[in-house]
Design an enzyme around this catalytic site. Structure first.
Site, PDB file in Angstrom:
ATOM      1  N   ASP A   1       0.874  -1.171   0.000  1.00  0.00           N
ATOM      2  CA  ASP A   1       0.000   0.000   0.000  1.00  0.00           C
ATOM      3  C   ASP A   1       0.912   1.221   0.000  1.00  0.00           C
ATOM      4  O   ASP A   1       2.048   1.167   0.459  1.00  0.00           O
ATOM      5  CB  ASP A   1      -0.913  -0.044   1.234  1.00  0.00           C
ATOM      6  CG  ASP A   1      -2.064   0.944   1.091  1.00  0.00           C
ATOM      7  OD1 ASP A   1      -2.161   1.615   0.047  1.00  0.00           O
ATOM      8  OD2 ASP A   1      -2.869   1.039   2.039  1.00  0.00           O
TER       9      ASP A   1
ATOM     10  N   ASP B   1      -3.036   7.424  -2.768  1.00  0.00           N
ATOM     11  CA  ASP B   1      -4.407   7.949  -2.786  1.00  0.00           C
ATOM     12  C   ASP B   1      -4.663   8.784  -1.547  1.00  0.00           C
ATOM     13  O   ASP B   1      -3.874   8.780  -0.596  1.00  0.00           O
ATOM     14  CB  ASP B   1      -5.427   6.802  -2.883  1.00  0.00           C
ATOM     15  CG  ASP B   1      -5.294   5.815  -1.728  1.00  0.00           C
ATOM     16  OD1 ASP B   1      -4.188   5.711  -1.152  1.00  0.00           O
ATOM     17  OD2 ASP B   1      -6.283   5.125  -1.411  1.00  0.00           O
TER      18      ASP B   1
ATOM     19  N   CYS C   1     -14.007 -22.867  19.048  1.00  0.00           N
ATOM     20  CA  CYS C   1     -13.147 -22.951  17.871  1.00  0.00           C
ATOM     21  C   CYS C   1     -12.253 -24.166  18.036  1.00  0.00           C
ATOM     22  O   CYS C   1     -11.978 -24.595  19.148  1.00  0.00           O
ATOM     23  CB  CYS C   1     -12.296 -21.688  17.777  1.00  0.00           C
ATOM     24  SG  CYS C   1     -11.021 -21.761  16.504  1.00  0.00           S
TER      25      CYS C   1
ATOM     26  N   CYS D   1      -9.173 -24.443  16.187  1.00  0.00           N
ATOM     27  CA  CYS D   1      -7.869 -24.201  15.555  1.00  0.00           C
ATOM     28  C   CYS D   1      -6.760 -24.732  16.464  1.00  0.00           C
ATOM     29  O   CYS D   1      -6.990 -25.008  17.643  1.00  0.00           O
ATOM     30  CB  CYS D   1      -7.676 -22.723  15.254  1.00  0.00           C
ATOM     31  SG  CYS D   1      -7.168 -21.720  16.660  1.00  0.00           S
TER      32      CYS D   1
ATOM     33  N   CYS E   1      -6.650 -22.902  19.803  1.00  0.00           N
ATOM     34  CA  CYS E   1      -7.778 -23.134  20.713  1.00  0.00           C
ATOM     35  C   CYS E   1      -7.847 -24.569  21.197  1.00  0.00           C
ATOM     36  O   CYS E   1      -8.423 -24.839  22.256  1.00  0.00           O
ATOM     37  CB  CYS E   1      -9.079 -22.731  20.031  1.00  0.00           C
ATOM     38  SG  CYS E   1      -9.117 -20.968  19.688  1.00  0.00           S
TER      39      CYS E   1
END
Lengths: 514, 514
Positions: free
Chosen positions: B86, B121, B273, B275, B278
């Protein structure tokens, strides 16, 4: 006390089931362990986070006989946590008779040191002709009576199975008879076929019929209901324990559980899951041997079921079980129908209402017509109709938004008028008339809503009751509320009231002008 | 070709974005990597399964200057995959001016070997006064024109940022001007504040305004939109790339992503969760040092975002993106409103329609009124109204169920009558009149529905058009369809037709009787 309830929402609850000095938190899902052919070692299932499993006493009896009495069932299946045993009833359903009598299998469960034992039942099954169904209920009750002397001597927690299938009067009868006996838990029989047929509406009818007659203080097991789509619904109906072999049965067919349904592994191009298995990536799973892949899928399925159950428990704790069941209902039209049956059929309301706390920490989410049936909404209607509000002129405010901040501003500005004769109400979707004096009672300004322009039947009735005594009604609305206020005026006129409409104005300005 | 579209559903698509001989599959989420203070090593993010990230060229420029040109941005941040940069526009939004000109930062991005580069921008932000918003759009266009000579010389894929914020005419203007320039991708600016305010309806308006004017063949990046609640909605609108630092920003505040919203870690008693983080259990996470816990939460958040994106991609592949967005919409009323805006506002229909395949392998799920707006349903109405169907007597069949098997039976039984003068239609919720001859065209018998008793406006219009030429209409209904058939008869009479009703009968018997 065997069972303590810690939190409730709808008919769902988080509880503690005490067993021989230890305890289990409910709702809980118990994976089925095969006493002989168990592909995933039960110790691995323990490590995934399951501290209770269920296994089959009848198969154990046939295979291990006396050995299991010496070693105990925990050693036989190699599981360090709580072990529940099923009696062989499921084998009756699958293969006809079993070669054991109720007393024998009850004593056997006690002797192998099962923690939770089920007496021998005769499952009714699904779409069973009535005469057959009657027979299964009678046989199960007879088995319970035969087993009574053993039950009374203690040992494991004893489970009384409820049969009757989709014959609801038989379910009621079964509950009535079984609850006469000193069971620690009750179990609702044979939803497996119902679930396989996606006939979730029938599941709702059976479970709610049973729950209506079961004592609130007893935990309820739902046989074979370990499915990520329906567990939230079952918990919302007040089921506390679930079991199923689906994690491994599905895995054997290459079926992969997700939170929104079951997929075939070959349908997937990437894995919509982050469990330790799926984190390896699809390619690694596809390259496994068949046996390894079945194991991997089964473990994945166990992770999904556990995460689903934890999500449900969080929903109960934060008072958002209605919201969570609504999310799940969008996974399949058959489930949506079932949830609609549970949420909107007035005959179940009492049971959903009694577990729903009066006050919650979190805002209520209101999305659409079904949410008009929420206990929090229905209670407001009951309360507001019981108030005695009298006066000459009622002013119904229809603000641009229903944010709590705005309510506070309106009330502050109204303070000086509150002494006067006009009575002020906020006209709210879902809640109907909210007297300004009670607007901050939960959840009248603790909600986030998708507004509805049409006024529902309950709202209409509340307007009628609350505005009965008034001679004149003024509907004051803000910009954007033309349609709602028009509908409101129309229904007030239908009630035979003299009504005028004023707007669009800024409500705060209108109050200043008064 | 830089971008190939492989699958589409609604305005969403799965595509391949080619970059310097490599490619990325879209939709894709790019975690934001801080070039200096990156808590989670980017190589670990790669290992989680992210093969592209975004980092900030302006900060790199200020910190590393020439060194980054020598080493390349991939080495600076230590990431082996695709790196997007960016330009520093976000820093303009946060801190006012940046100390670099558009040409300088464009050249710098090229020189540090960025794979995808954004020209400088000036973000509009949210609720920015119009004159300020105009200025940001003009400045961004000017920067693009200034940078044109560099863009034309190639190097990275070049991204043209679209500004205008919630001033929709400015968004259109911005798109019109930016699409004159040879950008490889376009990026829609500053949804972060909109998302933080839960103003998802405004997000829909901005994105759909931009998408309406953007060329279909170009990928679209949505800045800062990495949130598990909104990603499905953004993909359904045709956004292909997302980035955000939310995984780490949320983690720093102890915020834990779930598929249904973001929780505070201290609200949780168990982790919903599965994952790898977790799966260790909540206790282990709570016992970590603060730094370790932030890391753990960030990694968890990355797993959730990845699983969410994979779920969305599967939904596109199986043609169930509408269904999936509907599920997500029930997570929060603000999201539900936004999805309703996207799904039911006629001005967006064309864009949802063009990406929706004519035939899908899976059945369409129909739940409620919103599903009347599905492309699959609307298309049937268009098609059926264009058919020339004439005759004396029309028979509208209202069967007990709308299962495909039943349709086949009806049709088989009707075969001999199909030569005769009566015209047969199945009267269906959602679809209205289905001529028996086309009942097996997708999705007329490839759907699973929650039936609606009320007949919608589109259905009414189709009955009117299709039955225009008939003198007599008979509504034949089965048991359970009293209400629907009554409503049907009423609307047919309203259309000025001579109507009779026959039932409840068994439709197959009725056909035999004819």
């Amino acid at each position: 006390m065997t069972f303590e309830v810690k939190y409730t929402d709808l008919a769902g609850r988080i509880g503690r089931l005490h067993i021989k000095g230890r305890w289990l938190e409910t709702p809980i899902y118990l994976p089925v362990i095969h006493p002989v052919n168990q592909l995933i070692p039960s110790s691995q299932i323990f490590d995934i986070g399951y501290n209770a499993v269920i296994t089959n006493a009848y198969i154990t009896y046939r295979k291990y006989g006396e050995e299991a009495k010496e070693r105990g069932i925990h050693s036989i299946i190699g599981f360090p946590g709580i072990v529940m045993t099923d009696s062989g009833g499921y084998q009756v359903l699958e293969y006809g008779e079993v070669k054991v009598d109720p007393i024998e299998i009850a004593e056997y469960q006690r002797d192998i040191k099962s923690d939770i034992a089920v007496i021998l039942d005769t499952p009714t099954g699904y779409r069973t002709p009535r005469n057959k169904a009657v027979e299964t209920v009678r046989k199960t009750i007879k088995a319970a009576l035969d087993t009574l002397p053993i039950i009374e001597r203690g040992g494991p927690l004893w489970v009384g199975p409820i049969q009757g299938g989709d014959h609801l009067d038989l379910v009621s009868y079964s509950v009535k008879e079984m609850t006469k006996l000193p069971f620690d838990l009750f179990a609702i029989g044979s939803p497996v076929e119902i679930m396989n047929n996606y006939d979730f509406t029938t599941l709702v009818k059976i479970v709610m019929t049973a729950k209506a007659a079961l004592p609130l203080g007893k935990p309820v097991h739902l046989f074979g209901a370990g499915h990520p789509l329906t567990m939230a619904l079952a918990v919302a109906m007040g089921c506390d324990l679930f079991d199923s072999a689906s994690y491994i049965l599905f895995a054997r067919e290459g079926r992969y559980m997700t939170f929104y349904g079951v997929k075939r592994l070959e349908e997937l191009t990437e894995l919509p899951c982050c469990c330790p298995i799926c984190s390896k990536g699809l390619r690694e799973i596809l390259e496994m041997t068949d046996d390894e892949r079945v194991k991997a899928l089964a473990i994945h399925n166990l992770y999904v079921l556990k995460a689903e159950l934890n999500t449900i428990k969080n929903a109960i704790r934060e008072g958002r079980l209605w919201e969570y069941v609504s999310i799940k209902s969008k996974s399949h039209p058959a489930l949506y129908k079932a949830v609609k049956e549970l949420f909107t059929n007035r005959k179940y309301f009492k049971y959903l209402d009694e577990g729903t706390p009066m006050f919650k920490e979190k805002a209520v989410f209101l999305f659409d017509e079904i949410d008009r049936y929420r206990p929090e909404v229905v209670r407001h209607h009951e309360r507001v109709r019981s108030l005695k509000i009298e006066g000459e002129r009622a002013i119904l405010l229809v603000p641009e938004t229903y944010e709590a901040a705005l309510f506070i501003k309106i009330r502050r500005n109204l303070r000086e008028f509150l002494e006067k004769e006009d009575k002020f109400f906020i006209a709210s979707p879902y809640f109907g008339p909210i007297p300004i004096e009670v607007h901050d009672v939960y959840p009248l300004s603790q909600n986030t809503m998708v507004e509805l322009d049409e006024i529902g039947e309950e709202e209409k009735e509340s307007y009628r009751k609350v505005l009965e005594s008034f001679k004149e009604i003024v509907v004051v609305f803000e910009r954007g509320k033309e349609r709602f206020s028009y509908n409101l005026m129309k229904i007030l006129k239908d009630l035979g009231k003299e009504v005028s409409r004023k707007g669009p104005v800024r409500i705060l300005d209108f109050i200043d002008d008064l």
